[in-house]
Scaffold this active site. Structure first.
Site, PDB file in Angstrom:
ATOM      1  N   ASP A   1      -4.713  -5.008 -18.400  1.00  0.00           N
ATOM      2  CA  ASP A   1      -3.745  -4.041 -18.924  1.00  0.00           C
ATOM      3  C   ASP A   1      -3.989  -3.611 -20.367  1.00  0.00           C
ATOM      4  O   ASP A   1      -3.059  -3.215 -21.066  1.00  0.00           O
ATOM      5  CB  ASP A   1      -2.309  -4.590 -18.790  1.00  0.00           C
ATOM      6  CG  ASP A   1      -1.960  -4.925 -17.356  1.00  0.00           C
ATOM      7  OD1 ASP A   1      -2.406  -4.197 -16.451  1.00  0.00           O
ATOM      8  OD2 ASP A   1      -1.246  -5.917 -17.139  1.00  0.00           O
TER       9      ASP A   1
ATOM     10  N   LEU B   1      -4.278  -6.868  -7.351  1.00  0.00           N
ATOM     11  CA  LEU B   1      -3.825  -7.983  -8.170  1.00  0.00           C
ATOM     12  C   LEU B   1      -4.925  -8.827  -8.809  1.00  0.00           C
ATOM     13  O   LEU B   1      -4.632  -9.660  -9.657  1.00  0.00           O
ATOM     14  CB  LEU B   1      -2.903  -8.888  -7.341  1.00  0.00           C
ATOM     15  CG  LEU B   1      -1.671  -8.190  -6.771  1.00  0.00           C
ATOM     16  CD1 LEU B   1      -0.808  -9.181  -6.003  1.00  0.00           C
ATOM     17  CD2 LEU B   1      -0.868  -7.507  -7.861  1.00  0.00           C
TER      18      LEU B   1
ATOM     19  N   GLY C   1       0.774  -1.237   0.000  1.00  0.00           N
ATOM     20  CA  GLY C   1       0.000   0.000   0.000  1.00  0.00           C
ATOM     21  C   GLY C   1       0.802   1.281   0.000  1.00  0.00           C
ATOM     22  O   GLY C   1       0.295   2.330   0.398  1.00  0.00           O
ATOM     23  N   SER C   2       2.049   1.243  -0.473  1.00  0.00           N
ATOM     24  CA  SER C   2       2.841   2.481  -0.484  1.00  0.00           C
ATOM     25  C   SER C   2       2.243   3.504  -1.453  1.00  0.00           C
ATOM     26  O   SER C   2       2.238   4.706  -1.162  1.00  0.00           O
ATOM     27  CB  SER C   2       4.304   2.202  -0.810  1.00  0.00           C
ATOM     28  OG  SER C   2       4.430   1.586  -2.070  1.00  0.00           O
ATOM     29  N   ASN C   3       1.717   3.052  -2.592  1.00  0.00           N
ATOM     30  CA  ASN C   3       1.050   3.988  -3.506  1.00  0.00           C
ATOM     31  C   ASN C   3      -0.234   4.527  -2.888  1.00  0.00           C
ATOM     32  O   ASN C   3      -0.558   5.700  -3.045  1.00  0.00           O
ATOM     33  CB  ASN C   3       0.751   3.323  -4.855  1.00  0.00           C
ATOM     34  CG  ASN C   3       1.927   3.412  -5.800  1.00  0.00           C
ATOM     35  OD1 ASN C   3       2.636   4.397  -5.844  1.00  0.00           O
ATOM     36  ND2 ASN C   3       2.143   2.351  -6.563  1.00  0.00           N
TER      37      ASN C   3
ATOM     38  N   HIS D   1       0.410   0.524 -13.971  1.00  0.00           N
ATOM     39  CA  HIS D   1       1.145  -0.696 -14.310  1.00  0.00           C
ATOM     40  C   HIS D   1       2.633  -0.376 -14.334  1.00  0.00           C
ATOM     41  O   HIS D   1       3.037   0.648 -14.892  1.00  0.00           O
ATOM     42  CB  HIS D   1       0.690  -1.227 -15.672  1.00  0.00           C
ATOM     43  CG  HIS D   1       1.302  -2.545 -16.004  1.00  0.00           C
ATOM     44  ND1 HIS D   1       0.869  -3.721 -15.443  1.00  0.00           N
ATOM     45  CD2 HIS D   1       2.342  -2.866 -16.816  1.00  0.00           C
ATOM     46  CE1 HIS D   1       1.615  -4.720 -15.902  1.00  0.00           C
ATOM     47  NE2 HIS D   1       2.504  -4.228 -16.736  1.00  0.00           N
TER      48      HIS D   1
ATOM     49  N   ASN E   1      -5.831   2.302 -13.433  1.00  0.00           N
ATOM     50  CA  ASN E   1      -4.837   1.392 -12.883  1.00  0.00           C
ATOM     51  C   ASN E   1      -3.453   1.946 -13.200  1.00  0.00           C
ATOM     52  O   ASN E   1      -3.272   2.669 -14.179  1.00  0.00           O
ATOM     53  CB  ASN E   1      -4.996   0.005 -13.521  1.00  0.00           C
ATOM     54  CG  ASN E   1      -4.012  -1.007 -12.968  1.00  0.00           C
ATOM     55  OD1 ASN E   1      -3.815  -1.117 -11.763  1.00  0.00           O
ATOM     56  ND2 ASN E   1      -3.382  -1.755 -13.857  1.00  0.00           N
TER      57      ASN E   1
END
Length: 189
Positions: A144, A84, A12-14, A103, A101
């Site tokens: 993606d 994920l 969860g750093s982002n 990537h 999202n």
């Protein structure tokens, strides 16, 4: 007030970076964090900022329970930040062009099922790429493959390990992801 919900599966750093970026913003607010991992560090990060976490399993994601919780929050944007699982078509249909999202590669290269985190960085290293980067894109029903919003590149010629590549990508994510979210919500994209 424009509202964001965040989805993550791990550290969860982002997520924390996004929460901190909007913490004192009068027009944009993070209103919830969703995770499919009951042991994810992202839960603690959200709690430290007074943001409610919603923990769910794969069945709840597919059967409409997660969509119901999202609808309760009425977000303007859903942000996948290290999430994920494949996002369900039912949620995508309910929130068209409102799910993004990030990537850790320059799509369309190194995308698709199983291409996340260190899997991506190892593949980039093994293929002796000279540069890599991040892609922020809209989410559609395929991994993606949603429309690109922006890509940022970084030179990796001096990187000898996947971890070194990961560190450079992390810096790009931290620098650019919150800004792009703000620009989307302010109709600059």
């Amino acid at each position: 007030m424009k509202k964001i919900v965040l989805f993550a599966s791990g550290n969860g750093s982002n997520v924390e970076n996004i929460i901190q970026y909007f913490k004192n913003n009068d027009t944009i607010s993070v209103v919830g964090v969703f995770t499919n991992n009951p042991h994810a560090k992202v839960i603690e990060r959200a709690k430290n900022h007074g943001i409610t976490s919603f923990i769910f399993d794969k069945n709840q994601l597919q059967d409409g329970q997660v969509l119901e919780k999202i609808n309760d929050l009425q977000p303007d944007l859903i942000v996948l930040a290290g999430f994920l699982l494949k996002f369900p078509e039912s949620i995508i249909a309910h929130y068209p062009n409102k799910i993004i999202n990030i990537h850790p590669a320059l799509l369309p290269n190194y995308g698709g099922k199983g291409m996340y985190g260190m899997n991506v960085h190892r593949a980039v290293l093994e293929n002796k790429e000279k540069e890599t980067g991040i892609t922020i894109h809209y989410v559609n029903e395929h991994y993606d493959e949603g429309e690109f919003i922006v890509q940022h590149k970084v030179n990796i010629e001096n990187c000898t390990t996947a971890e070194e590549i990961a560190d450079k990508i992390h810096i790009l994510e931290q620098q650019h992801f919150p800004i792009v979210i703000s620009e989307i919500l302010n109709f600059k994209f």
